[in-house]
Motif scaffolding. Structure first.
Motif, PDB file in Angstrom:
ATOM      1  N   TYR A 154     -16.702 -37.819  -3.084  1.00  0.00           N
ATOM      2  CA  TYR A 154     -17.954 -37.568  -3.801  1.00  0.00           C
ATOM      3  C   TYR A 154     -18.024 -36.101  -4.248  1.00  0.00           C
ATOM      4  CZ  TYR A 154     -19.346 -36.038   0.904  1.00  0.00           C
ATOM      5  OH  TYR A 154     -19.396 -35.419   2.133  1.00  0.00           O
ATOM      6  N   VAL A 155     -18.796 -35.854  -5.276  1.00  0.00           N
ATOM      7  CA  VAL A 155     -18.871 -34.523  -5.878  1.00  0.00           C
ATOM      8  C   VAL A 155     -19.633 -33.568  -4.964  1.00  0.00           C
ATOM      9  CG1 VAL A 155     -19.739 -33.195  -7.844  1.00  0.00           C
ATOM     10  CG2 VAL A 155     -18.735 -35.466  -8.204  1.00  0.00           C
ATOM     11  N   ARG A 156     -19.088 -32.376  -4.817  1.00  0.00           N
ATOM     12  CA  ARG A 156     -19.714 -31.353  -3.990  1.00  0.00           C
ATOM     13  C   ARG A 156     -19.930 -30.086  -4.808  1.00  0.00           C
ATOM     14  NH1 ARG A 156     -16.008 -34.240  -1.065  1.00  0.00           N
ATOM     15  NH2 ARG A 156     -16.439 -34.761   1.124  1.00  0.00           N
ATOM     16  N   LEU A 157     -21.098 -29.496  -4.663  1.00  0.00           N
ATOM     17  CA  LEU A 157     -21.322 -28.161  -5.202  1.00  0.00           C
ATOM     18  C   LEU A 157     -20.591 -27.145  -4.332  1.00  0.00           C
ATOM     19  CD1 LEU A 157     -25.173 -28.326  -5.891  1.00  0.00           C
ATOM     20  CD2 LEU A 157     -23.300 -28.811  -7.487  1.00  0.00           C
ATOM     21  N   ALA A 158     -20.493 -25.906  -4.806  1.00  0.00           N
ATOM     22  CA  ALA A 158     -19.894 -24.846  -3.994  1.00  0.00           C
ATOM     23  C   ALA A 158     -20.644 -24.747  -2.677  1.00  0.00           C
ATOM     24  CB  ALA A 158     -19.949 -23.517  -4.748  1.00  0.00           C
ATOM     25  N   PRO A 159     -19.955 -24.444  -1.580  1.00  0.00           N
ATOM     26  CA  PRO A 159     -20.633 -24.359  -0.276  1.00  0.00           C
ATOM     27  C   PRO A 159     -21.824 -23.415  -0.318  1.00  0.00           C
ATOM     28  CG  PRO A 159     -18.253 -24.257  -0.001  1.00  0.00           C
ATOM     29  CD  PRO A 159     -18.506 -24.183  -1.471  1.00  0.00           C
ATOM     30  N   LEU A 160     -22.856 -23.792   0.410  1.00  0.00           N
ATOM     31  CA  LEU A 160     -24.089 -23.016   0.388  1.00  0.00           C
ATOM     32  C   LEU A 160     -23.989 -21.732   1.208  1.00  0.00           C
ATOM     33  CD1 LEU A 160     -26.980 -23.191  -0.719  1.00  0.00           C
ATOM     34  CD2 LEU A 160     -27.627 -24.365   1.391  1.00  0.00           C
ATOM     35  N   ALA A 161     -23.154 -21.728   2.221  1.00  0.00           N
ATOM     36  CA  ALA A 161     -23.105 -20.591   3.150  1.00  0.00           C
ATOM     37  C   ALA A 161     -22.583 -19.329   2.460  1.00  0.00           C
ATOM     38  CB  ALA A 161     -22.210 -20.927   4.336  1.00  0.00           C
ATOM     39  N   PRO A 162     -23.133 -18.155   2.836  1.00  0.00           N
ATOM     40  CA  PRO A 162     -22.622 -16.892   2.293  1.00  0.00           C
ATOM     41  C   PRO A 162     -21.253 -16.562   2.875  1.00  0.00           C
ATOM     42  CG  PRO A 162     -24.300 -16.478   3.956  1.00  0.00           C
ATOM     43  CD  PRO A 162     -24.269 -17.961   3.745  1.00  0.00           C
ATOM     44  N   SER A 163     -20.593 -15.560   2.307  1.00  0.00           N
ATOM     45  CA  SER A 163     -19.273 -15.130   2.773  1.00  0.00           C
ATOM     46  C   SER A 163     -19.357 -13.716   3.338  1.00  0.00           C
ATOM     47  CB  SER A 163     -18.265 -15.171   1.621  1.00  0.00           C
ATOM     48  OG  SER A 163     -18.660 -14.275   0.594  1.00  0.00           O
ATOM     49  N   ARG A 164     -18.307 -13.327   4.036  1.00  0.00           N
ATOM     50  CA  ARG A 164     -18.258 -11.981   4.602  1.00  0.00           C
ATOM     51  C   ARG A 164     -17.099 -11.198   3.984  1.00  0.00           C
ATOM     52  NH1 ARG A 164     -21.595 -10.674   8.670  1.00  0.00           N
ATOM     53  NH2 ARG A 164     -22.569 -12.382   9.850  1.00  0.00           N
ATOM     54  N   ALA A 165     -17.368  -9.953   3.653  1.00  0.00           N
ATOM     55  CA  ALA A 165     -16.331  -9.060   3.159  1.00  0.00           C
ATOM     56  C   ALA A 165     -15.547  -8.495   4.343  1.00  0.00           C
ATOM     57  CB  ALA A 165     -16.962  -7.926   2.352  1.00  0.00           C
ATOM     58  N   ALA A 166     -14.435  -7.851   4.041  1.00  0.00           N
ATOM     59  CA  ALA A 166     -13.576  -7.306   5.093  1.00  0.00           C
ATOM     60  C   ALA A 166     -14.299  -6.275   5.952  1.00  0.00           C
ATOM     61  CB  ALA A 166     -12.321  -6.693   4.464  1.00  0.00           C
ATOM     62  N   ASP A 167     -15.259  -5.556   5.357  1.00  0.00           N
ATOM     63  CA  ASP A 167     -15.978  -4.538   6.123  1.00  0.00           C
ATOM     64  C   ASP A 167     -17.175  -5.089   6.881  1.00  0.00           C
ATOM     65  OD1 ASP A 167     -17.757  -5.088   4.102  1.00  0.00           O
ATOM     66  OD2 ASP A 167     -17.909  -3.040   3.354  1.00  0.00           O
ATOM     67  N   GLY A 168     -17.336  -6.403   6.874  1.00  0.00           N
ATOM     68  CA  GLY A 168     -18.427  -7.022   7.609  1.00  0.00           C
ATOM     69  C   GLY A 168     -19.669  -7.287   6.796  1.00  0.00           C
TER      70      GLY A 168
END
Length: 265
Positions: A154-168
């Motif tokens: 089934y079709v999924r939108l991009a994940p809702l959760a935010p991401s973390r950069a290398a510096d936190g």
């Protein structure tokens, strides 16, 4: 059986009433609740967020019909999504993505059994001709297995959760702006604990920095144009201002990046 309707149809045309009629023709005893019909036209992500924010306040076994369907009449599939407590009926275009992310046990069925459709199916109004009568069938106790085959693609939108950069740094987004101008981000308490907040955080939105964190809108001596962060009723971190649109103060629209910098010392 309780059935909710969420659409981008508005209320000036016959669309919502016709959907209700098609559903009641299958189950005259169904209790229909209008969740909203003011989703911006064709805005699948807005519909997905609104559904996520509201679906689980309803009693168990509620059927949620959601129709934000720019691909109506195309090859996109009609689907029924089941969780342990709820049913969802609508197009396979990502509209149920955020619910599927949250729920631990999801099954998705490609609705193919045309005996549960209206006799004539329009290429432009599947809400009336497919989704409403299918919801009526579910409310009558028809099992989803009788409606079609189980699918995993089934079709999924991009994940809702935010991401973390290398510096936190936490890289998040504004996923919704409500009618008061509050900017709702995709940050939850999983990413931003009370301990991290107590150490001090800075929310960077463009050239603006938000350092204040409030428990409720009228807490303390807050200036009318002062921006602050607050946990909203949907469980996401919001950027708000008292009696003023935070979105206008920030000059942002949905999708704007929000970076969270932490004081980790």
């Amino acid at each position: 059986m309780l059935v909710t309707l969420l659409t981008d149809f508005g209320t000036r045309d016959y669309f919502v009433g016709a959907m209700k009629g098609a559903l009641l023709a299958v189950n005259p005893r169904a209790h229909i609740i209008d969740l909203t019909h003011d989703i911006p036209a064709h805005d699948i992500a807005a519909g997905a967020f609104t559904l996520l924010a509201a679906y689980d306040v309803f009693p168990q076994q509620t059927i949620h019909v959601a129709v934000v369907d720019p691909g109506v009449g195309s090859a996109r599939r009609p689907i029924v999504v089941t969780t342990p407590d709820y049913f969802f009926v609508g197009p396979d275009n990502g509209l149920f993505s955020y619910v599927c992310e949250r729920e631990p046990d999801v099954r998705v069925f490609h609705v193919m059994n045309e005996k549960f459709f209206r006799p004539t199916v329009s290429n432009t109004f599947h809400g009336r001709d497919i989704f409403a009568p299918v919801a009526g069938a579910l409310s009558n106790g028809v099992p989803p297995e009788e409606l079609g085959d189980l699918v995993n693609d089934y079709v999924r939108l991009a994940p809702l959760a935010p991401s973390r950069a290398a510096d936190g740094t936490l890289n998040a987004n504004i996923i919704h702006i409500d009618r008061f101008g509050n900017c709702i981000t995709n940050i939850t308490r999983r990413e931003l604990t009370d301990e991290l907040i107590a150490r001090g955080i800075v929310l960077q939105v463009g050239t603006h920095q938000v350092r204040s964190f409030r428990r409720f809108f009228a807490e303390g001596n807050v200036g009318v144009r002062e921006l602050f962060a607050i946990w909203g009723s949907a469980g996401f971190l919001e950027i708000a201002a008292v009696r003023t649109s935070a979105a206008q103060l920030l000059g942002v629209e949905r999708g704007e990046t929000v970076r969270v910098h932490f004081n980790l010392s």
